[in-house]
Design an enzyme around this catalytic site. Structure first.
Site, PDB file in Angstrom:
ATOM      1  N   GLU A  79       0.612  93.298  60.203  1.00 17.40           N
ATOM      2  CA  GLU A  79       1.385  92.880  61.374  1.00 17.40           C
ATOM      3  C   GLU A  79       0.555  92.988  62.665  1.00 17.40           C
ATOM      4  O   GLU A  79       1.105  93.136  63.759  1.00 17.40           O
ATOM      5  CB  GLU A  79       2.663  93.738  61.502  1.00 17.40           C
ATOM      6  CG  GLU A  79       3.571  93.668  60.292  1.00 17.40           C
ATOM      7  CD  GLU A  79       4.350  92.363  60.160  1.00 17.40           C
ATOM      8  OE1 GLU A  79       4.014  91.395  60.857  1.00 17.40           O
ATOM      9  OE2 GLU A  79       5.279  92.322  59.349  1.00 17.40           O
TER      10      GLU A  79
ATOM     11  N   HIS B 259       6.355  99.985  64.671  1.00 18.90           N
ATOM     12  CA  HIS B 259       7.206  99.085  63.884  1.00 18.90           C
ATOM     13  C   HIS B 259       7.615  99.833  62.621  1.00 18.90           C
ATOM     14  O   HIS B 259       6.768 100.327  61.893  1.00 18.90           O
ATOM     15  CB  HIS B 259       6.436  97.818  63.528  1.00 18.90           C
ATOM     16  CG  HIS B 259       7.061  97.034  62.408  1.00 18.90           C
ATOM     17  ND1 HIS B 259       8.395  96.683  62.383  1.00 18.90           N
ATOM     18  CD2 HIS B 259       6.541  96.531  61.265  1.00 18.90           C
ATOM     19  CE1 HIS B 259       8.655  96.013  61.286  1.00 18.90           C
ATOM     20  NE2 HIS B 259       7.551  95.903  60.590  1.00 18.90           N
TER      21      HIS B 259
ATOM     22  N   HIS C 125      10.793 100.197  59.273  1.00 14.34           N
ATOM     23  CA  HIS C 125      11.876  99.590  58.496  1.00 14.34           C
ATOM     24  C   HIS C 125      13.001 100.613  58.378  1.00 14.34           C
ATOM     25  O   HIS C 125      13.610 100.772  57.322  1.00 14.34           O
ATOM     26  CB  HIS C 125      11.404  99.207  57.097  1.00 14.34           C
ATOM     27  CG  HIS C 125      10.276  98.230  57.082  1.00 14.34           C
ATOM     28  ND1 HIS C 125       9.618  97.865  55.943  1.00 14.34           N
ATOM     29  CD2 HIS C 125       9.683  97.536  58.080  1.00 14.34           C
ATOM     30  CE1 HIS C 125       8.667  97.005  56.226  1.00 14.34           C
ATOM     31  NE2 HIS C 125       8.678  96.791  57.513  1.00 14.34           N
TER      32      HIS C 125
ATOM     33  N   HIS D 152      14.413  92.580  58.497  1.00 11.00           N
ATOM     34  CA  HIS D 152      13.100  93.224  58.410  1.00 11.00           C
ATOM     35  C   HIS D 152      13.117  94.671  58.878  1.00 11.00           C
ATOM     36  O   HIS D 152      13.006  95.594  58.064  1.00 11.00           O
ATOM     37  CB  HIS D 152      12.116  92.389  59.255  1.00 11.00           C
ATOM     38  CG  HIS D 152      10.682  92.762  59.074  1.00 11.00           C
ATOM     39  ND1 HIS D 152       9.658  91.838  59.109  1.00 11.00           N
ATOM     40  CD2 HIS D 152      10.060  93.952  58.882  1.00 11.00           C
ATOM     41  CE1 HIS D 152       8.492  92.458  58.944  1.00 11.00           C
ATOM     42  NE2 HIS D 152       8.710  93.739  58.800  1.00 11.00           N
TER      43      HIS D 152
END
Lengths: 199, 192
Positions: free
Chosen positions: B78, B97, B99, B160
């Protein structure tokens, strides 16, 4: 296979509450199939808790044997997976981690070899409805089978709780298939190399 | 922009990776972080490595604009997302980032999150937007994520996970925790 790897992941899953009501780990080594004994404390496995299932006629062992690329299997009862089984709820991917690590859909099947093998062709996880029910995941090493179980449980919880917001939006099956292929062939390589060395 | 000590950035990424694991915000090798080290470069976590075993040498220095990097580890898949944020948001010094579960519920449902708790709102803002869906690692995901972020500290990525930004990792982590707490509060108050 390093029994420390088996113990490590069994302990991790035990601490997460995945084995309330029982569970076991199976693995392949030198053309034999081994497993933790039924009803042992998976929080602390010793050599006495391991048995050789190679000659046994047990459904999950036969299904595991048929999955040629898979070297580890986890049978567990995580709470949200069990809730999906109770509701006969097939889990369809609405998050990318599920589609990459497990596959597009996790079905609910009886504990029969043929059905399990069919399910494992499409995904690395399955819900079993017979008896008390259980969730089963497979992997190319114990780490993959463990991660698949944690991702399965997380996605079960996410899908159930998304009902509060009107339900989860499913991913496209075509995109899911591509993402799974890319993950298996590309992004998991570094992980796998390290974790294969562990076992 | 004052250049940040690279070794210190590497050390922080190792430490914060372990913190994210301990807090249950990431599992195994999933999720990624970055720190801006200069106007042109960022330091990112590597692709596919467990946070428990990652070392300073595993972190990757990446060009923000070209996304090129050296001969060692590969950076997070990413990297485009991180680079895109740094290019458009000069005040952002770190990006996380994850999840994480509760933000992922909103991501799965493609619904924004109204933050009720006043203390959490100070970190997250009143409404956390959700991006339009795009496949991970693509330019479309970067574009959609930046649009959903706008000038805000965080956003949810459809189907996501979530992104949290800050002037440094400490602030980004505080935003990340606040977003997940706000999402958890909302869901648990309603789920039977």
């Amino acid at each position: 296979m390093n029994s420390q790897a088996i113990s490590k992941y069994a302990k991790l899953m035990s601490e997460l509450g995945y084995f309330s009501g029982g569970g076991r780990l199976l693995w392949k080594e030198n053309k034999r199939i081994y497993a933790t004994r039924q009803d042992v404390d998976l929080n602390r496995i010793s050599d006495e808790d391991i048995e050789d299932l190679t000659e046994w006629d047990i459904t999950e062992k036969k299904a595991f044997d048929a999955c040629k690329n898979m070297k580890a299997m986890v049978v567990a009862r995580p709470p949200y997976c069990m809730e999906c089984i109770k509701r006969n709820f097939e889990l369809t991917a609405s998050l990318e981690d599920m589609t990459q690590i497990i596959g597009y859909k996790v079905t609910v099947t009886p504990m029969r070899e043929r059905e399990l093998v069919k399910a494992f062709r499409r995904a690395t996880g399955v819900f079993v409805s017979e008896g008390e029910g259980c969730a089963i995941t497979v992997g190319r090493n114990p780490y993959e089978a463990y991660v698949a179980m944690t991702v399965l449980e997380k996605n079960a919880e996410v899908n159930l709780k998304a009902e509060v917001l009107g339900g989860a939006v499913k991913l496209s099956p075509v995109i899911s298939m591509i993402e799974r292929l890319v993950y298996v062939n590309k992004y998991s390589k570094t992980e796998r190399k390290r974790k294969d060395e562990e076992g | 922009m004052k250049k940040v000590d690279e070794r210190l950035c590497r050390q922080q990424l190792v430490e914060y990776g372990k913190t994210l694991l301990e807090l249950g915000l990431v599992q195994g090798t999933w999720g990624n972080m970055s720190v801006r080290i200069s106007e042109n470069y960022m330091m990112t976590t590597p692709s596919g490595l467990d946070y428990n075993t990652a070392t300073l040498q595993d972190m990757v220095k990446v060009d923000i604009k070209t996304l090129t990097y050296g001969n060692g580890r590969k950076p997070t898949s990413e990297k485009s997302l991180h680079g895109g944020i740094y290019e458009l948001r000069p005040e952002v010094g770190a990006v996380i980032h994850t999840h994480s579960k509760y933000c992922s519920i909103f991501g799965a449902a493609q619904k924004p999150l109204q933050v009720i708790d006043e203390e959490l709102k100070k970190l997250t803002g009143e409404l956390i937007y959700v991006s339009e869906y795009a496949v991970s690692g693509t330019k479309a995901l970067t574009k959609n994520a930046i649009k959903a972020l706008a000038g805000r500290p965080g956003c949810i990525l459809a189907n996501h996970g979530m992104i949290a930004c800050g002037k440094d990792l400490e602030e980004a982590l505080a935003v990340c925790i606040a977003m997940e707490s706000a999402a958890a509060q909302y869901i648990e108050a309603r789920y039977k």
